[in-house]
Scaffold this motif. Sequence first.
Motif, PDB file in Angstrom:
ATOM      1  N   LEU A 191      27.627  46.734  41.478  1.00 31.20           N
ATOM      2  CA  LEU A 191      26.894  47.894  41.958  1.00 31.20           C
ATOM      3  C   LEU A 191      26.278  47.571  43.312  1.00 31.20           C
ATOM      4  CD1 LEU A 191      24.997  48.877  38.692  1.00 31.20           C
ATOM      5  CD2 LEU A 191      27.181  49.778  39.520  1.00 31.20           C
ATOM      6  N   GLY A 192      26.245  48.583  44.207  1.00 31.08           N
ATOM      7  CA  GLY A 192      25.688  48.290  45.511  1.00 31.08           C
ATOM      8  C   GLY A 192      25.442  49.523  46.353  1.00 31.08           C
ATOM      9  N   LEU A 193      25.082  49.261  47.604  1.00 29.44           N
ATOM     10  CA  LEU A 193      24.830  50.304  48.593  1.00 29.44           C
ATOM     11  C   LEU A 193      25.767  50.097  49.775  1.00 29.44           C
ATOM     12  CD1 LEU A 193      20.910  50.315  48.637  1.00 29.44           C
ATOM     13  CD2 LEU A 193      22.410  51.977  47.495  1.00 29.44           C
ATOM     14  N   GLU A 194      26.226  51.218  50.351  1.00 32.00           N
ATOM     15  CA  GLU A 194      27.074  51.183  51.536  1.00 32.00           C
ATOM     16  C   GLU A 194      26.464  52.098  52.588  1.00 32.00           C
ATOM     17  OE1 GLU A 194      31.194  50.697  48.911  1.00 32.00           O
ATOM     18  OE2 GLU A 194      30.951  52.401  50.296  1.00 32.00           O
ATOM     19  N   TYR A 195      26.359  51.604  53.818  1.00 31.91           N
ATOM     20  CA  TYR A 195      25.792  52.383  54.917  1.00 31.91           C
ATOM     21  C   TYR A 195      26.876  52.642  55.967  1.00 31.91           C
ATOM     22  CZ  TYR A 195      23.668  53.230  59.443  1.00 31.91           C
ATOM     23  OH  TYR A 195      23.390  53.747  60.684  1.00 31.91           O
ATOM     24  N   TYR A 196      26.910  53.885  56.473  1.00 29.00           N
ATOM     25  CA  TYR A 196      27.849  54.267  57.518  1.00 29.00           C
ATOM     26  C   TYR A 196      27.074  54.994  58.618  1.00 29.00           C
ATOM     27  CZ  TYR A 196      31.152  53.372  53.764  1.00 29.00           C
ATOM     28  OH  TYR A 196      31.849  52.775  52.742  1.00 29.00           O
TER      29      TYR A 196
END
Length: 254
Positions: A191-196
């Motif tokens: 599980l994680g976070l992705e930034y764009y």
Amino acid sequence: MKKSYLLLLGACLFTLKLKAQANYEIQVYGSETMAKGRTMVELHSNYTLSGNKLVMGTELPTNHVVHETIEITHGWTPWFETGFYFFNSIGNDGRTAYVGSHIRPRVAAPDSWHWPLGVSISTEFGYQKSAFDANTCSLEIRPIVDKQWGKWYASFNPTVEKSFAGPDVNQGLIFSPNLKGSYSVSNIVALGLEYYGSTGPFLHYYAYQQQEHQLFAATDLNFSANWEFNAGVGYGFTSSTDKAIVKMIIGRRF
């Protein structure tokens, strides 16, 4: 008078929003390239739950549109691969179409170098129709740095983009950083976070609301070495960013 004002405002926003959103392949890259002699076929599926509802210049609205991208990647050596993209859009009011194609060669630092970080660099070049991206011919240069610490993983893609046809042609290199952090809660699930993001030309960044900033809550499933699965839901923080998107990536190695 009110109609003229709205048209003028729309034109101003289009001028300020020089970089179109590329919600066809929403992915933070890892540094590893495809193994020699192996091929991966991926389907990138994205649906914009809440996006732009107006025609902006040549670009059609993004609200309630499905993007389906087919990606085929082949490994030529242990450190060199080439990817091919076929972008497609599904939606009403003329938004169902083949959008364009890109080619993406990538090289990586070989394992024999024993670097403490995974490092590779990707270059992506291609064409897309002006109804879906006003910048119809573009180049992306994506350095990739990643690291695994036990159950923790992080990847940073300080990407730059250059337009060769369209409103951004004189803008120089547009900075579009991507960042991912995840934690493996089991042998299968991470599980994680992705930034764009896209902040504008180096040292001449756009005002905040004309920049693009999206954050995704995402999961990766590692149930087989031959399969890839990533899914997430994202939220946009500025007026130039689609507000809500869901995405899914399914890949199979052969």
